[in-house]
Every structure is written in C-alpha cells, then in structure tokens.
Design an enzyme around this catalytic site. Structure first.
Site, PDB file in Angstrom:
ATOM      1  N   ARG A   1      74.657 -37.935 -31.654  1.00 35.02           N
ATOM      2  CA  ARG A   1      73.316 -38.445 -31.992  1.00 35.02           C
ATOM      3  C   ARG A   1      72.518 -38.815 -30.732  1.00 35.02           C
ATOM      4  O   ARG A   1      71.275 -38.788 -30.755  1.00 35.02           O
ATOM      5  CB  ARG A   1      73.438 -39.648 -32.943  1.00 35.02           C
ATOM      6  CG  ARG A   1      72.115 -40.047 -33.634  1.00 35.02           C
ATOM      7  CD  ARG A   1      72.360 -41.087 -34.711  1.00 35.02           C
ATOM      8  NE  ARG A   1      71.183 -41.400 -35.519  1.00 35.02           N
ATOM      9  CZ  ARG A   1      70.497 -42.535 -35.445  1.00 35.02           C
ATOM     10  NH1 ARG A   1      70.868 -43.482 -34.611  1.00 35.02           N
ATOM     11  NH2 ARG A   1      69.445 -42.735 -36.229  1.00 35.02           N
TER      12      ARG A   1
ATOM     13  N   ILE B   1      63.815 -40.894 -36.450  1.00 33.08           N
ATOM     14  CA  ILE B   1      65.068 -40.251 -36.820  1.00 33.08           C
ATOM     15  C   ILE B   1      65.666 -41.195 -37.868  1.00 33.08           C
ATOM     16  O   ILE B   1      65.703 -42.413 -37.677  1.00 33.08           O
ATOM     17  CB  ILE B   1      65.999 -40.075 -35.586  1.00 33.08           C
ATOM     18  CG1 ILE B   1      67.378 -39.552 -35.981  1.00 33.08           C
ATOM     19  CG2 ILE B   1      66.162 -41.334 -34.786  1.00 33.08           C
ATOM     20  CD1 ILE B   1      68.277 -39.206 -34.744  1.00 33.08           C
ATOM     21  N   SER B   2      66.099 -40.644 -39.013  1.00 28.39           N
ATOM     22  CA  SER B   2      66.582 -41.493 -40.109  1.00 28.39           C
ATOM     23  C   SER B   2      67.866 -42.224 -39.707  1.00 28.39           C
ATOM     24  O   SER B   2      68.601 -41.761 -38.819  1.00 28.39           O
ATOM     25  CB  SER B   2      66.861 -40.645 -41.351  1.00 28.39           C
ATOM     26  OG  SER B   2      65.718 -39.914 -41.708  1.00 28.39           O
ATOM     27  N   ALA B   3      68.142 -43.332 -40.394  1.00 28.92           N
ATOM     28  CA  ALA B   3      69.389 -44.071 -40.157  1.00 28.92           C
ATOM     29  C   ALA B   3      70.570 -43.192 -40.571  1.00 28.92           C
ATOM     30  O   ALA B   3      70.497 -42.481 -41.576  1.00 28.92           O
ATOM     31  CB  ALA B   3      69.389 -45.360 -40.971  1.00 28.92           C
ATOM     32  N   PRO B   4      71.679 -43.250 -39.820  1.00 28.62           N
ATOM     33  CA  PRO B   4      72.847 -42.421 -40.161  1.00 28.62           C
ATOM     34  C   PRO B   4      73.331 -42.591 -41.603  1.00 28.62           C
ATOM     35  O   PRO B   4      73.700 -41.613 -42.250  1.00 28.62           O
ATOM     36  CB  PRO B   4      73.903 -42.899 -39.157  1.00 28.62           C
ATOM     37  CG  PRO B   4      73.107 -43.330 -37.970  1.00 28.62           C
ATOM     38  CD  PRO B   4      71.859 -43.952 -38.527  1.00 28.62           C
TER      39      PRO B   4
END
Ligand code: SAM
Length: 218
Positions: free
Chosen positions: A32, A58-61
């Site tokens: 990431r 960027i979206s949260a994992p």
C-alpha cells in the site's frame, strides 16, 4: 520485503471485520505504501482513508477488503472498477482474481489516472488497465463484466452499469449524498436484478453523466 511487518499488523487489525482469509492474503501482499503520495507513506498501513490529492482519497483497507468479500471475486474474472483513485483497490482485486483475470479501472480525473497507472506498474500488476474516462457510463469496450466495483457514491444506480453486468454477475455500489448506503446488486441468469442494502458508508461523490450531475427523479 519492505513494510512486511506493518502489513501483517494491518491484516491482524482487519480480522475484527470477519474478512475472508483469501482477501486478507491479498491485503498482506499489496504494498500500500506504493499507492499513497510520499508525504503519506508513514500512514500507509494504518486502517484509514488517506488523501491522494485533488480532493480524493484512497479508501480504508477494511472497506477495500469488505467490498472484495461482498463481490465474491473468483479467479480469472473480468472486472470493471469505477473510481481508480490510487489503483490500490484494483491491485487487491488483482491479487484475488490472479493473472488470468483482468481489471478495467476507470478514473475521471486525468492526473489521478496517471498516478494510478504509475502505481500499478510500480507494484507489478500487469492485468490492471487504468482508463481516463467517465466511469458512470461504464466501459462498453469490454462489457459485459463478471463484477463491477464502484468506489464513489452515486445519486442512483447508473443504468449503463446495470446493462454492462453479466447475467449471474454482482455489482457493489455506494449510493446517496449525505447519507450513503452500500448496495450489492445481483443480476440473475434471466437478467432480473436484486438490490440489497449492506449498511452505511462514506465515499466521495460519483461525478458524471450518471453521477451527481444528473437528476434521478427521487
Ligand atoms: N479505488 C480507489 C483506490 O483504491 O484508491 C479509491 C477511490 S476514491 C474513494 C473515488 C474515486 O472515484 C476518485 O478518484 C474520483 O475521482 C473517482 N470518480 C468519481 N466519479 C467518477 C466517474 N464518474 N468516473 C470515474 N471515476 C470517478
């Protein structure tokens, strides 16, 4: 491998969301830190959305992982992603579908589509293609798709995306402006559509001809 310890810690943190082992394995592999701007590298393995410029994230994992599980991705599938952003979600999906699968990921902002393209290349995901276009219209060039993953919130379900979903295909889509819900949309073998609410979420808006420029009539 760089940041391996941080990735393991992240994967352990994601276990509380009941993510499948298959998806956790993918998260464990995707670097990431190669998908965030250099000023965010120290935060790359924190389970948070992060700014990637141009008012986008960027979206949260955990959100990426939950969407992958809801999509029930299978090896060799053809996938359309709407909202490439950093390219990270596409990379995680690529780990799951393997090299025989293919991902077409659309990004409306030109500079972000270049960012995403560079990131997937750096990280070595050769089955991910980033396209600079309005993804609310889908990508008819390679339709129909086994799975469609929309990572920006739409005012209502974009009809072109429904049309470009294969029979027995699945789409995941956030909908709403201030109060957003995540929907899982399935098309059966005869083309009938079902739509199931999977709870509240927060995404940036889907902007485009079938995004927040349009009137949905509700
Ligand atoms: N999937 C991304 C990742 O892994 O980094 C995160 C996506 S971010 C939450 C949503 C993205 O959708 C933004 O980059 C935004 O520019 C893009 N977007 C919004 N409307 C769009 C449209 N009509 N077509 C394509 N991309 C769109």
């Amino acid at each position: 491998m760089e940041y391996e310890r941080e990735r393991k810690k992240l994967v352990n943190a994601l276990r509380e969301y009941n993510i499948s082992e298959r998806t956790l394995n993918a998260i464990k592999k995707v670097p990431r830190h190669l998908f965030v701007p250099s000023v965010q590298i120290a935060n790359a393995y924190v389970d948070h959305p992060l700014p990637i410029g141009y008012a986008q994230t960027i979206s949260a994992p955990h959100m990426v992982a939950m969407m992958c599980d809801l999509l029930d991705l299978q090896e060799g599938q053809k996938i359309l992603e709407v909202g490439a952003g950093s390219g990270y979600n596409a990379a995680v999906m690529s780990e799951i579908i393997g090299t025989k699968g293919r991902i077409y990921s659309i990004e409306r902002l030109e500079k972000l589509s270049v960012f995403a393209q560079e990131n997937v290349k750096k990280a070595g995901y050769s089955n991910v293609e980033i396209i600079n276009a309005d993804g609310s219209l889908g990508y008819p060039e390679h339709a129909p798709y086994d799975r469609i993953c929309v990572t920006a919130s739409a005012p209502c379900t974009p009809q072109p995306l429904v049309e470009q979903l294969k029979p027995e295909g699945t789409m995941i889509l956030p909908e709403g402006k201030r109060y957003q819900r995540l929907y899982i949309i399935k098309k059966d073998i005869e083309g009938n559509i079902t739509k199931e609410d999977r709870g509240g979420v927060i995404f940036v808006p889907l902007v485009g001809d079938h995004g927040f420029n349009m009137f949905c009539g509700n």
